[in-house]
Motif scaffolding. Structure first.
Motif, PDB file in Angstrom:
ATOM      1  N   THR A  70      -1.644  12.484   7.940  1.00 26.79           N
ATOM      2  CA  THR A  70      -0.448  12.232   8.719  1.00 26.79           C
ATOM      3  C   THR A  70       0.696  11.911   7.771  1.00 26.79           C
ATOM      4  O   THR A  70       0.481  11.541   6.613  1.00 26.79           O
ATOM      5  CB  THR A  70      -0.646  11.051   9.683  1.00 26.79           C
ATOM      6  OG1 THR A  70      -0.832   9.860   8.925  1.00 26.79           O
ATOM      7  CG2 THR A  70      -1.825  11.274  10.613  1.00 26.79           C
ATOM      8  N   THR A  71       1.897  12.056   8.245  1.00 26.31           N
ATOM      9  CA  THR A  71       3.073  11.728   7.450  1.00 26.31           C
ATOM     10  C   THR A  71       3.041  10.262   7.042  1.00 26.31           C
ATOM     11  O   THR A  71       3.410   9.910   5.925  1.00 26.31           O
ATOM     12  CB  THR A  71       4.354  12.032   8.254  1.00 26.31           C
ATOM     13  OG1 THR A  71       4.311  13.394   8.677  1.00 26.31           O
ATOM     14  CG2 THR A  71       5.597  11.790   7.429  1.00 26.31           C
ATOM     15  N   ASP A  72       2.550   9.395   7.924  1.00 25.86           N
ATOM     16  CA  ASP A  72       2.448   7.971   7.611  1.00 25.86           C
ATOM     17  C   ASP A  72       1.481   7.729   6.450  1.00 25.86           C
ATOM     18  O   ASP A  72       1.740   6.909   5.577  1.00 25.86           O
ATOM     19  CB  ASP A  72       1.987   7.176   8.828  1.00 25.86           C
ATOM     20  CG  ASP A  72       3.008   7.191   9.963  1.00 25.86           C
ATOM     21  OD1 ASP A  72       4.219   7.392   9.674  1.00 25.86           O
ATOM     22  OD2 ASP A  72       2.601   7.018  11.125  1.00 25.86           O
ATOM     23  N   GLN A  73       0.359   8.448   6.428  1.00 24.83           N
ATOM     24  CA  GLN A  73      -0.604   8.300   5.343  1.00 24.83           C
ATOM     25  C   GLN A  73      -0.016   8.765   4.016  1.00 24.83           C
ATOM     26  O   GLN A  73      -0.211   8.134   2.982  1.00 24.83           O
ATOM     27  CB  GLN A  73      -1.876   9.082   5.644  1.00 24.83           C
ATOM     28  CG  GLN A  73      -2.710   8.493   6.751  1.00 24.83           C
ATOM     29  CD  GLN A  73      -3.820   9.423   7.185  1.00 24.83           C
ATOM     30  OE1 GLN A  73      -3.641  10.638   7.248  1.00 24.83           O
ATOM     31  NE2 GLN A  73      -4.972   8.840   7.501  1.00 24.83           N
ATOM     32  N   SER A  86       3.197   8.859   3.219  1.00 22.56           N
ATOM     33  CA  SER A  86       4.234   7.901   2.831  1.00 22.56           C
ATOM     34  C   SER A  86       3.611   6.654   2.211  1.00 22.56           C
ATOM     35  O   SER A  86       4.110   6.125   1.222  1.00 22.56           O
ATOM     36  CB  SER A  86       5.086   7.510   4.032  1.00 22.56           C
ATOM     37  OG  SER A  86       5.776   8.628   4.517  1.00 22.56           O
ATOM     38  N   THR A  87       2.510   6.186   2.779  1.00 20.24           N
ATOM     39  CA  THR A  87       1.824   5.009   2.249  1.00 20.24           C
ATOM     40  C   THR A  87       1.272   5.298   0.855  1.00 20.24           C
ATOM     41  O   THR A  87       1.395   4.476  -0.052  1.00 20.24           O
ATOM     42  CB  THR A  87       0.684   4.576   3.190  1.00 20.24           C
ATOM     43  OG1 THR A  87       1.233   4.296   4.469  1.00 20.24           O
ATOM     44  CG2 THR A  87      -0.033   3.352   2.664  1.00 20.24           C
ATOM     45  N   ALA A  88       0.675   6.457   0.662  1.00 24.30           N
ATOM     46  CA  ALA A  88       0.123   6.824  -0.638  1.00 24.30           C
ATOM     47  C   ALA A  88       1.211   6.916  -1.697  1.00 24.30           C
ATOM     48  O   ALA A  88       1.005   6.519  -2.846  1.00 24.30           O
ATOM     49  CB  ALA A  88      -0.626   8.149  -0.536  1.00 24.30           C
ATOM     50  N   GLU A  89       2.381   7.414  -1.328  1.00 21.85           N
ATOM     51  CA  GLU A  89       3.477   7.537  -2.283  1.00 21.85           C
ATOM     52  C   GLU A  89       4.018   6.184  -2.716  1.00 21.85           C
ATOM     53  O   GLU A  89       4.638   6.067  -3.767  1.00 21.85           O
ATOM     54  CB  GLU A  89       4.591   8.395  -1.689  1.00 21.85           C
ATOM     55  CG  GLU A  89       4.199   9.852  -1.575  1.00 21.85           C
ATOM     56  CD  GLU A  89       5.240  10.696  -0.868  1.00 21.85           C
ATOM     57  OE1 GLU A  89       6.145  10.118  -0.222  1.00 21.85           O
ATOM     58  OE2 GLU A  89       5.140  11.919  -0.949  1.00 21.85           O
ATOM     59  N   LEU A  90       3.792   5.145  -1.932  1.00 25.09           N
ATOM     60  CA  LEU A  90       4.267   3.807  -2.267  1.00 25.09           C
ATOM     61  C   LEU A  90       3.331   3.061  -3.217  1.00 25.09           C
ATOM     62  O   LEU A  90       3.710   2.039  -3.787  1.00 25.09           O
ATOM     63  CB  LEU A  90       4.457   2.976  -0.992  1.00 25.09           C
ATOM     64  CG  LEU A  90       5.557   3.456  -0.052  1.00 25.09           C
ATOM     65  CD1 LEU A  90       5.551   2.622   1.227  1.00 25.09           C
ATOM     66  CD2 LEU A  90       6.911   3.389  -0.718  1.00 25.09           C
ATOM     67  N   LEU A  91       2.100   3.557  -3.397  1.00 26.66           N
ATOM     68  CA  LEU A  91       1.161   2.878  -4.287  1.00 26.66           C
ATOM     69  C   LEU A  91       1.642   2.961  -5.732  1.00 26.66           C
ATOM     70  O   LEU A  91       2.037   4.025  -6.199  1.00 26.66           O
ATOM     71  CB  LEU A  91      -0.226   3.519  -4.182  1.00 26.66           C
ATOM     72  CG  LEU A  91      -0.935   3.360  -2.851  1.00 26.66           C
ATOM     73  CD1 LEU A  91      -2.207   4.191  -2.842  1.00 26.66           C
ATOM     74  CD2 LEU A  91      -1.241   1.900  -2.571  1.00 26.66           C
TER      75      LEU A  91
END
Length: 76
Positions: free
Chosen positions: A13-16, A18-23
């Motif tokens: 998902t787009t949310d997943q 986006s979360t991965a890119e913030l790590l």
């Protein structure tokens, strides 16, 4: 539910994403690099192959004979 992006292996998902890119990405420690080089050495088919593999993967090189497992030594 977020929008899906097809990756070929799995749908995320787009949310997943986006979360991965913030790590935060942290550089590998010397211990991690040495462990990766040892695993790579186990799969090498000789000294030249090992040197190429380590260079391509940007892993540290140890030019001593102990870098290669005994099974890759030639019987010359």
């Amino acid at each position: 539910m977020g929008n899906s992006t097809r990756t070929g292996l799995a749908d995320f998902t787009t949310d997943q994403i986006s979360t991965a890119e913030l790590l935060p990405l942290t550089p590998a420690s010397q211990e991690q690099l040495a462990a990766a080089a040892r695993v790579t050495a186990r799969h090498a088919h000789g000294r030249d192959d090992l040197a190429l593999l380590l260079d391509v993967l940007a892993l540290p090189r140890n030019d001593t004979p102990t870098t290669l497992p005994a099974s890759t030594e030639s019987a010359d």
